[in-house]
Design a protein around this motif. Structure first.
Motif, PDB file in Angstrom:
ATOM      1  N   ASP A  24       0.997   9.667  -0.265  1.00  0.00           N
ATOM      2  CA  ASP A  24      -0.136   9.895   0.631  1.00  0.00           C
ATOM      3  C   ASP A  24      -0.033   8.897   1.781  1.00  0.00           C
ATOM      4  O   ASP A  24      -0.642   7.827   1.754  1.00  0.00           O
ATOM      5  CB  ASP A  24      -1.457   9.739  -0.123  1.00  0.00           C
ATOM      6  CG  ASP A  24      -2.651  10.215   0.694  1.00  0.00           C
ATOM      7  OD1 ASP A  24      -2.518  10.398   1.922  1.00  0.00           O
ATOM      8  OD2 ASP A  24      -3.735  10.398   0.092  1.00  0.00           O
ATOM      9  N   GLU A  25       0.744   9.270   2.779  1.00  0.00           N
ATOM     10  CA  GLU A  25       0.985   8.369   3.912  1.00  0.00           C
ATOM     11  C   GLU A  25      -0.299   8.035   4.663  1.00  0.00           C
ATOM     12  O   GLU A  25      -0.485   6.914   5.126  1.00  0.00           O
ATOM     13  CB  GLU A  25       1.999   8.987   4.866  1.00  0.00           C
ATOM     14  CG  GLU A  25       3.395   9.049   4.318  1.00  0.00           C
ATOM     15  CD  GLU A  25       4.372   9.674   5.302  1.00  0.00           C
ATOM     16  OE1 GLU A  25       4.124   9.607   6.526  1.00  0.00           O
ATOM     17  OE2 GLU A  25       5.379  10.221   4.837  1.00  0.00           O
ATOM     18  N   GLY A  26      -1.196   9.015   4.773  1.00  0.00           N
ATOM     19  CA  GLY A  26      -2.461   8.779   5.469  1.00  0.00           C
ATOM     20  C   GLY A  26      -3.288   7.707   4.781  1.00  0.00           C
ATOM     21  O   GLY A  26      -3.860   6.833   5.443  1.00  0.00           O
ATOM     22  N   ALA A  27      -3.346   7.769   3.461  1.00  0.00           N
ATOM     23  CA  ALA A  27      -4.106   6.772   2.697  1.00  0.00           C
ATOM     24  C   ALA A  27      -3.462   5.399   2.830  1.00  0.00           C
ATOM     25  O   ALA A  27      -4.160   4.382   2.988  1.00  0.00           O
ATOM     26  CB  ALA A  27      -4.191   7.176   1.229  1.00  0.00           C
ATOM     27  N   PHE A  51       0.807  -1.208   0.000  1.00  0.00           N
ATOM     28  CA  PHE A  51       0.000   0.000   0.000  1.00  0.00           C
ATOM     29  C   PHE A  51       0.848   1.270   0.000  1.00  0.00           C
ATOM     30  O   PHE A  51       0.393   2.309  -0.478  1.00  0.00           O
ATOM     31  CB  PHE A  51      -0.985  -0.005   1.169  1.00  0.00           C
ATOM     32  CG  PHE A  51      -2.064  -1.043   1.034  1.00  0.00           C
ATOM     33  CD1 PHE A  51      -2.888  -1.063  -0.085  1.00  0.00           C
ATOM     34  CD2 PHE A  51      -2.259  -2.003   2.008  1.00  0.00           C
ATOM     35  CE1 PHE A  51      -3.889  -2.008  -0.217  1.00  0.00           C
ATOM     36  CE2 PHE A  51      -3.252  -2.949   1.884  1.00  0.00           C
ATOM     37  CZ  PHE A  51      -4.072  -2.966   0.770  1.00  0.00           C
ATOM     38  N   ASP A  52       2.061   1.209   0.536  1.00  0.00           N
ATOM     39  CA  ASP A  52       2.938   2.387   0.477  1.00  0.00           C
ATOM     40  C   ASP A  52       3.238   2.745  -0.972  1.00  0.00           C
ATOM     41  O   ASP A  52       3.314   3.923  -1.328  1.00  0.00           O
ATOM     42  CB  ASP A  52       4.248   2.133   1.234  1.00  0.00           C
ATOM     43  CG  ASP A  52       4.026   2.068   2.734  1.00  0.00           C
ATOM     44  OD1 ASP A  52       3.218   2.858   3.246  1.00  0.00           O
ATOM     45  OD2 ASP A  52       4.664   1.221   3.396  1.00  0.00           O
ATOM     46  N   ARG A  53       3.406   1.744  -1.813  1.00  0.00           N
ATOM     47  CA  ARG A  53       3.681   1.985  -3.229  1.00  0.00           C
ATOM     48  C   ARG A  53       2.399   2.371  -3.975  1.00  0.00           C
ATOM     49  O   ARG A  53       2.409   3.234  -4.840  1.00  0.00           O
ATOM     50  CB  ARG A  53       4.313   0.739  -3.853  1.00  0.00           C
ATOM     51  CG  ARG A  53       4.848   0.983  -5.245  1.00  0.00           C
ATOM     52  CD  ARG A  53       5.553  -0.223  -5.810  1.00  0.00           C
ATOM     53  NE  ARG A  53       4.606  -1.331  -5.853  1.00  0.00           N
ATOM     54  CZ  ARG A  53       4.944  -2.606  -5.684  1.00  0.00           C
ATOM     55  NH1 ARG A  53       6.172  -2.958  -5.473  1.00  0.00           N
ATOM     56  NH2 ARG A  53       4.026  -3.554  -5.733  1.00  0.00           N
ATOM     57  N   ALA A 103      -5.219   2.161   4.511  1.00  0.00           N
ATOM     58  CA  ALA A 103      -5.323   0.925   3.745  1.00  0.00           C
ATOM     59  C   ALA A 103      -4.789  -0.257   4.545  1.00  0.00           C
ATOM     60  O   ALA A 103      -5.389  -1.341   4.544  1.00  0.00           O
ATOM     61  CB  ALA A 103      -4.571   1.060   2.423  1.00  0.00           C
ATOM     62  N   LYS A 104      -3.689  -0.066   5.245  1.00  0.00           N
ATOM     63  CA  LYS A 104      -3.112  -1.155   6.055  1.00  0.00           C
ATOM     64  C   LYS A 104      -4.068  -1.579   7.166  1.00  0.00           C
ATOM     65  O   LYS A 104      -4.247  -2.770   7.424  1.00  0.00           O
ATOM     66  CB  LYS A 104      -1.772  -0.717   6.632  1.00  0.00           C
ATOM     67  CG  LYS A 104      -0.680  -0.570   5.590  1.00  0.00           C
ATOM     68  CD  LYS A 104       0.586   0.007   6.200  1.00  0.00           C
ATOM     69  CE  LYS A 104       1.623   0.321   5.141  1.00  0.00           C
ATOM     70  NZ  LYS A 104       2.830   0.952   5.720  1.00  0.00           N
ATOM     71  N   VAL A 105      -4.693  -0.592   7.811  1.00  0.00           N
ATOM     72  CA  VAL A 105      -5.652  -0.899   8.880  1.00  0.00           C
ATOM     73  C   VAL A 105      -6.865  -1.631   8.312  1.00  0.00           C
ATOM     74  O   VAL A 105      -7.308  -2.649   8.857  1.00  0.00           O
ATOM     75  CB  VAL A 105      -6.076   0.392   9.614  1.00  0.00           C
ATOM     76  CG1 VAL A 105      -7.255   0.144  10.549  1.00  0.00           C
ATOM     77  CG2 VAL A 105      -4.900   0.988  10.366  1.00  0.00           C
TER      78      VAL A 105
END
Length: 134
Positions: A16-19, A9-11, A23-25
């Motif tokens: 957009d670190e918040g997004a 999800f980071d990629r 997504a991880k949660v």
């Protein structure tokens, strides 16, 4: 059971670190729900990935769409449909389809007992003596 690998999800949400964190949660919550139902199949994990991406997109769009409303005013006084509102509706539909595919539909259980003669559906909420005068 299929090996669960969280998408990168980071990629996916570069910049957009918040997004990415949301997504991880959401991924962890969705996979946990699938595991609880013993439904963590390859197909459902692919659906979970699409679901998480749609949910993150929805969470980013909805506040602005809600604030603006479904109809916007044009510069010359006319009105036009808010495309963000439409995008939120379409994302809602997509998420619902994915949820149904992953988790199925909630089944309403039929009532085990028949209602008494002369009773109404509201009796359950109003209590046994709601129609009696004292």
């Amino acid at each position: 059971m299929v090996k669960v690998v969280q998408p990168a999800f980071d990629r996916v949400f570069q910049g957009d670190e918040g997004a990415a964190e949301l997504a991880k949660v959401l991924w962890k919550e969705t996979v946990a729900a699938l595991k609880e139902l013993d439904a963590a199949t390859a197909a459902n994990l692919a659906r979970a990935d699409r679901y998480v991406r749609a949910k993150v997109e929805f969470e980013n769009l909805y506040p602005m769409a809600f604030q603006q409303g479904p109809v916007l005013k044009g510069e010359e006084g006319g009105e036009y449909f808010n495309y963000r509102w439409s995008a939120c509706e379409k994302l809602n539909e997509r998420m619902l389809k994915l949820e149904k595919a992953m988790f199925g539909e909630a089944a309403v259980k039929a009532s085990a007992k028949k209602p008494a003669a002369g009773s109404t559906a509201a009796d359950e909420f109003l209590g046994p003596n709601h129609g009696l005068r004292q």
